[in-house]
Design an enzyme around this catalytic site. Structure first.
Site, mmCIF file in Angstrom:
data_model
loop_
_atom_site.group_PDB
_atom_site.id
_atom_site.type_symbol
_atom_site.label_atom_id
_atom_site.label_comp_id
_atom_site.label_asym_id
_atom_site.label_seq_id
_atom_site.Cartn_x
_atom_site.Cartn_y
_atom_site.Cartn_z
ATOM 1 N N GLY A 278 0.546 -0.987 -0.511
ATOM 2 C CA GLY A 278 -0.132 0.333 0.312
ATOM 3 C C GLY A 278 0.784 1.661 0.238
ATOM 4 O O GLY A 278 -0.045 2.550 -0.054
ATOM 5 N N PRO A 321 4.210 -4.835 -1.156
ATOM 6 C CA PRO A 321 4.495 -3.639 -1.512
ATOM 7 C C PRO A 321 4.588 -3.971 -3.172
ATOM 8 O O PRO A 321 5.141 -5.338 -3.722
ATOM 9 C CB PRO A 321 5.756 -3.134 -1.846
ATOM 10 C CG PRO A 321 7.278 -4.323 -1.944
ATOM 11 C CD PRO A 321 6.650 -5.039 -0.692
ATOM 12 N N ARG A 323 2.918 -1.447 -5.736
ATOM 13 C CA ARG A 323 2.871 -0.249 -6.719
ATOM 14 C C ARG A 323 4.625 0.345 -6.275
ATOM 15 O O ARG A 323 5.170 1.277 -7.417
ATOM 16 C CB ARG A 323 1.592 0.556 -6.119
ATOM 17 C CG ARG A 323 1.544 1.689 -7.358
ATOM 18 C CD ARG A 323 1.382 2.697 -5.956
ATOM 19 N NE ARG A 323 -0.063 2.296 -5.783
ATOM 20 C CZ ARG A 323 -1.548 1.931 -6.352
ATOM 21 N NH1 ARG A 323 -1.613 3.042 -7.024
ATOM 22 N NH2 ARG A 323 -2.289 1.943 -5.815
ATOM 23 N N ARG A 360 -7.259 3.688 -14.899
ATOM 24 C CA ARG A 360 -7.731 4.093 -13.063
ATOM 25 C C ARG A 360 -7.851 5.227 -13.415
ATOM 26 O O ARG A 360 -8.312 6.326 -12.380
ATOM 27 C CB ARG A 360 -5.692 4.321 -12.848
ATOM 28 C CG ARG A 360 -5.231 2.373 -12.528
ATOM 29 C CD ARG A 360 -3.875 2.634 -12.003
ATOM 30 N NE ARG A 360 -3.867 3.089 -10.402
ATOM 31 C CZ ARG A 360 -4.593 3.892 -9.723
ATOM 32 N NH1 ARG A 360 -3.222 5.051 -10.703
ATOM 33 N NH2 ARG A 360 -4.341 4.355 -8.482
ATOM 34 N N CYS A 391 -15.261 4.371 -27.332
ATOM 35 C CA CYS A 391 -16.659 4.953 -26.704
ATOM 36 C C CYS A 391 -17.384 5.528 -25.884
ATOM 37 O O CYS A 391 -18.430 5.062 -25.647
ATOM 38 C CB CYS A 391 -17.459 4.134 -28.125
ATOM 39 S SG CYS A 391 -16.916 4.365 -29.549
ATOM 40 N N GLU A 392 -16.665 6.094 -25.451
ATOM 41 C CA GLU A 392 -16.831 7.106 -24.141
ATOM 42 C C GLU A 392 -16.215 8.180 -23.550
ATOM 43 O O GLU A 392 -15.048 8.186 -23.368
ATOM 44 C CB GLU A 392 -16.721 5.058 -23.429
ATOM 45 C CG GLU A 392 -17.277 6.058 -21.556
ATOM 46 C CD GLU A 392 -17.874 4.653 -20.595
ATOM 47 O OE1 GLU A 392 -17.863 3.333 -21.318
ATOM 48 O OE2 GLU A 392 -17.642 4.609 -19.791
#
Ligand code: LLP
Length: 463
Positions: A278, A321, A323, A360, A391-392
């Site tokens: 984290g 860990p 990330r 994200r 398409c958003e």
């Protein structure tokens, strides 16, 4: 039903939302080393190089979009974590951040252990030769088949997440004639300072067994009595992208308290505690992550102090860990396709990827930075929103950033710090082909996860 603001956000022209980190940079060519991997630099012509290779060459050889991973940075970060925690602790890389067989080999070579949380991650780890005893198996709803595979392979530990799972793992181990080393994951009631979807230790969520109401104590009681299990420790993971050590401090204190209660009730001192992962990284220049040695010292000091106070021997500490190791080591390389200045609103820069390679921003409102990397530019800064090709309208890669005003279709731009939770959360939305991961080291580039092809898509579609 709750409603949140549409991710397209409030309309504004050249004015950023209040409190936003971005400010027109004086020189957009400067690369902030906080967000870029360690071997990234600009060459004499102003083009970005990584591992000694120019991005235009990478784009030419491997296409765009592509995740470019700096292998020596990844290895250096593994070593930094292993050195910081030393021989009396264990570092488990959290494979959910990004896992591939090459990554498993690097971890093995650099002396790290591996946390997996699904049958697929376990299969990848075993296939790439990670010794089973160096694998921890996580998950809040492991299937019986996954448990069988993990126990059968001899994983070093299974982290138990519910009462049903205590029984299932014990039963499976007994049936296979094994005694499985396990930890119990507890929820310590800490609200980590992060996005709600990635905070995991407050009580109203699906993970772990609550310390509150004696739930964890009851789980320990059961685990200690079952023949198939060897309870070795307590596990706590409080969330993700956390900068403030206070949450870890409270968590460590509560876990040690439980260890003391276990000693008082059962006369056993569990030898391990795992404080999860984290730790935050820099996505933009505003973020100030801590170095592994600071984290190791801080966690070590807390646990030692609390154990001394409780009259316990200091248990072996482990951390997970994900990330913080892989996040900063990669960037996503895109080609600019269209540039659409909307008078009085903003300029939209569309790239050849989007929410399928980086969900994200849409999912967590995450912030990223972006740079022009195929050349340098002396043009004035232009406020942009970098969007994908899906398409958003919520298909946003970088919400607000500055790029040079002479940006043109065909330029390469890169979004740094995309090593974690981008390829691993990538999708085939709109039948997008997931980009490759290209590892670069000492002037050599090689594909470690290849780009998907239309054949890959059609192979699953059995008609
Ligand atoms: N250990 C456990 C038990 C975890 O659940 C996680 C992450 C980690 C370790 C690694 O956390 P890290 O050091 O990577 O923050 N998709 C989200 C993050 C979800 C994290 C889930 N668990 C994101 O993109 O931010």
């Amino acid at each position: 039903m709750s409603r949140s603001a549409h991710p397209a956000g409030p309309r504004h022209a050249d004015v950023l939302p209040e409190g936003h980190w971005t400010a027109p940079a004086t020189d957009l060519n400067v690369l902030d080393e906080k967000v870029w991997s360690r071997t990234v630099t600009r060459d004499a012509d102003g083009a970005l190089t990584v591992g000694g290779i120019e991005v235009a060459k990478l784009a030419e050889e491997f296409g765009t979009p592509a995740y470019i991973l700096d292998e020596s940075d990844f290895r250096a970060r593994c070593r930094a974590w292993a050195d910081a925690f030393g021989a009396d602790a264990d570092v488990f890389y959290a494979g959910k951040a990004f896992l591939s067989r090459a990554v498993v080999r690097w971890l093995r070579e650099e002396g790290l252990n591996l946390d997996v949380c699904s049958g697929g991650e376990l299969a990848t780890a075993l296939d790439a030769g990670m010794p089973a005893e160096r694998i921890a198996f996580h998950g809040n709803n492991k299937t019986v088949a996954e448990i069988e595979r993990a126990v059968g392979a001899g994983v070093g530990r299974i982290v138990l997440d519910s009462f049903q799972e205590i029984a299932r793992v014990a039963h499976t181990a007994q049936r296979l004639g094994r005694r499985q080393r396990v930890q119990i994951r507890v929820t310590v009631g800490v609200e980590a300072h992060t996005h709600e979807f990635i905070a995991t230790a407050h009580e109203d969520q699906k993970f772990g067994i609550a310390l509150a109401d004696g739930q964890a104590a009851e789980a320990v009681r059961r685990a200690l009595t079952l023949d198939g299990l060897e309870l070795v420790g307590i596990h706590s993971h409080i969330g993700s992208q956390i900068f403030d050590m206070a949450g870890f401090e409270v968590s460590a204190r509560r876990v040690v308290q439980l260890l003391a209660e276990i000693r008082d009730e059962h006369g056993v001192e569990l030898p391990e505690i795992d404080l999860g992962g984290g730790l935050g990284i820099a996505y933009t220049s505003e973020d100030d992550p801590r170095e592994p040695h600071e984290i190791a010292k801080s966690l070590g000091d807390i646990v030692t102090r609390e154990c001394e106070a409780a009259g316990l021997a200091t248990p072996r500490i482990s951390v997970e860990p994900g990330r913080a190791i892989v996040g900063p080591t990669a960037f996503t390389l895109y080609e600019v396709g269209t540039i659409k200045p909307l008078e009085g609103l903003r300029t939209y820069v569309s790239v050849d990827g989007g929410m399928s390679d980086n969900i994200r921003t849409a999912l967590y409102d995450a912030e990223y930075s972006v740079s022009l990397v195929s050349r340098s530019s002396d043009a004035d800064p232009m406020l942009v929103r970098v969007v994908g090709k899906h398409c958003e309208s919520g298909d946003i890669v970088v919400k607000d950033a500055f790029l040079p005003a002479d940006l043109a279709p065909g330029d390469l731009i890169a979004v740094p710090a995309t090593g974690a939770y981008c390829r691993s959360m990538a999708s085939n939305y709109n039948h997008a082909l997931r980009p490759p991961v290209v590892a670069v080291r000492d002037g050599q580039a090689r594909v470690i996860v290849r780009r998907e092809t239309e054949e890959d898509l059609l192979r699953l579609d059995v008609g």
